[in-house]
Design a protein around this motif. Structure first.
Motif, PDB file in Angstrom:
ATOM      1  N   THR A   5     -12.373   8.537   3.233  1.00 15.74           N
ATOM      2  CA  THR A   5     -11.227   9.340   2.789  1.00 15.74           C
ATOM      3  C   THR A   5     -11.601  10.796   2.528  1.00 15.74           C
TER       4      THR A   5
ATOM      5  N   THR B 113      -8.991   2.789   7.172  1.00 13.53           N
ATOM      6  CA  THR B 113      -9.029   1.331   7.093  1.00 13.53           C
ATOM      7  C   THR B 113     -10.489   0.907   6.997  1.00 13.53           C
TER       8      THR B 113
ATOM      9  N   GLU C 248      -6.434   9.078   4.920  1.00 10.90           N
ATOM     10  CA  GLU C 248      -6.191   7.637   4.963  1.00 10.90           C
ATOM     11  C   GLU C 248      -7.154   6.981   5.939  1.00 10.90           C
TER      12      GLU C 248
ATOM     13  N   MET D 232     -15.446   3.599   1.535  1.00  9.19           N
ATOM     14  CA  MET D 232     -14.069   4.009   1.238  1.00  9.19           C
ATOM     15  C   MET D 232     -14.015   5.488   0.851  1.00  9.19           C
TER      16      MET D 232
ATOM     17  N   PHE E  84       0.832  -1.208   0.000  1.00  8.85           N
ATOM     18  CA  PHE E  84       0.000   0.000   0.000  1.00  8.85           C
ATOM     19  C   PHE E  84       0.866   1.258   0.000  1.00  8.85           C
TER      20      PHE E  84
ATOM     21  N   SER F  87      -8.954  -3.412   4.071  1.00  4.44           N
ATOM     22  CA  SER F  87      -8.234  -2.629   3.064  1.00  4.44           C
ATOM     23  C   SER F  87      -7.752  -1.311   3.656  1.00  4.44           C
ATOM     24  N   TYR F  88      -6.503  -0.996   3.353  1.00  2.00           N
ATOM     25  CA  TYR F  88      -5.966   0.329   3.630  1.00  2.00           C
ATOM     26  C   TYR F  88      -6.305   1.189   2.415  1.00  2.00           C
ATOM     27  N   VAL F  89      -6.901   2.355   2.624  1.00  2.50           N
ATOM     28  CA  VAL F  89      -7.277   3.221   1.511  1.00  2.50           C
ATOM     29  C   VAL F  89      -6.716   4.624   1.729  1.00  2.50           C
ATOM     30  N   ARG F  90      -6.367   5.281   0.628  1.00  2.89           N
ATOM     31  CA  ARG F  90      -5.753   6.600   0.691  1.00  2.89           C
ATOM     32  C   ARG F  90      -6.302   7.485  -0.418  1.00  2.89           C
TER      33      ARG F  90
ATOM     34  N   GLY G  76      -6.296   1.719  -2.896  1.00  8.32           N
ATOM     35  CA  GLY G  76      -6.382   0.768  -1.789  1.00  8.32           C
ATOM     36  C   GLY G  76      -5.621  -0.517  -2.031  1.00  8.32           C
TER      37      GLY G  76
ATOM     38  N   VAL H 148      -9.250   7.242  -4.976  1.00 10.08           N
ATOM     39  CA  VAL H 148      -9.029   6.483  -3.740  1.00 10.08           C
ATOM     40  C   VAL H 148      -8.244   5.237  -4.112  1.00 10.08           C
TER      41      VAL H 148
ATOM     42  N   GLY I 258      -5.853  -4.404  -0.021  1.00 11.05           N
ATOM     43  CA  GLY I 258      -6.509  -5.155   1.047  1.00 11.05           C
ATOM     44  C   GLY I 258      -5.922  -6.530   1.236  1.00 11.05           C
TER      45      GLY I 258
END
Length: 277
Positions: A106, A113, A111, A102, A30, A131-134, A142, A140, A144
């Motif tokens: 954001t 989770t 950021e 998500m 990520f 999932s880590y999303v940014r 991500g 966006v 996961g």
């Protein structure tokens, strides 16, 4: 509204020989993907993320990117099926609007989770996923990882095997086997723990073998519940019992509700628990 079945059909690729990635590996990918997109721009990043033989597809991990309207621009899972698709109203297997979550998450912070139920493209099974999303511009990004969740039946089956092993091999060999994090008594979010009923100390703790020899009776969960003390108390009048409490899940690294089944074997308490939905 896009139905979940169509998404799963798009993702249900033939199984490949790939290992299950860890949360740490997902986090590393990520961070690398975020840096790559920031350094190289959106279009070049999309091409790299959509390359299923490239560096952004590892084990069962891949990078995905949607825009703030819910349109896919990249997915290492199935780019030919997903890129260009609007998934804003798609829900996961539990009915949660994961892509809206998500995007909303954001908007509040760059950021976040997000947890949901999704298809593991390697096992072709629906599993809990994190999932880590940014947020990067109006996109966006991500990555996961699948977070397997054992059932009550799985926990009981492992407990039965652990009890049989302890009865056949004795407490010392059993403790060594239960503390072996690469052995048969530690699998995903399942592990065996063992407590000496005379001393009240851990003989084994598959999640964290370093706890062996430390006080178990005085241990409290995140809610202040003396969980081991309750287990010991229940086994004074029965050979088997169950106790519910909250505990850290070694797969998701989150504190979750848990139910453990415990048995009295000689002078020891042996237990295995599973995390509750």
């Amino acid at each position: 509204m896009l139905v979940l079945a169509s998404m799963l059909a798009a993702l249900a690729l033939p199984a490949v020989a790939a290992e299950r990635a860890t949360p740490r590996e997902a986090r590393s990918l990520f961070e690398q993907a975020v840096q790559y997109m920031q350094d190289n721009g959106a279009e070049r990043a999309f091409a790299a993320f959509n390359n299923q033989k490239g560096k952004f597809v590892r084990k069962d991990l891949y990078v995905f990117v949607i825009d703030d309207k819910g349109v896919y621009h990249a997915s290492g899972a199935a780019p030919e099926a997903l890129v260009g698709m609007n998934v804003l109203d798609t829900t996961d297997a539990a009915g949660n609007p994961l892509f809206r979550q998500m995007i909303d998450a954001t908007r509040q912070a760059d950021e976040a989770t997000v947890r949901y139920m999704w298809l593991n493209r390697v096992t072709n099974k629906i599993e809990p996923k994190v999932s880590y999303v940014r947020k990067i511009g109006h996109y966006v990004l991500g990555v996961g990882y699948s977070a397997p969740r054992a059932s009550a039946e799985d926990a009981r089956a492992m407990l039965q095997r652990a009890v049989a092993f302890a009865q056949a091999q004795g407490p010392d060999k059993a403790a060594a086997a239960f503390n072996d994090r690469g052995g048969e008594f530690v699998k995903d979010d399942l592990y065996v723990f063992m407590v000496d009923l005379a001393s009240g100390r851990f003989q084994a703790m598959g999640m964290n073998p370093a706890l062996s020899g430390t006080d178990a009776i005085g241990l409290h969960d995140a809610a202040g519940h003396a969980l081991v003390a309750e287990m010991v108390e229940k086994l004074k009048s029965a050979d088997e019992a169950s106790v519910e409490y909250v505990w850290r899940n070694p797969v998701t690294n989150a504190v979750e509700k848990k139910r453990s089944y415990v048995r009295k074997v000689g002078g020891s308490l042996i237990g295995v628990g599973h995390y509750l939905d």
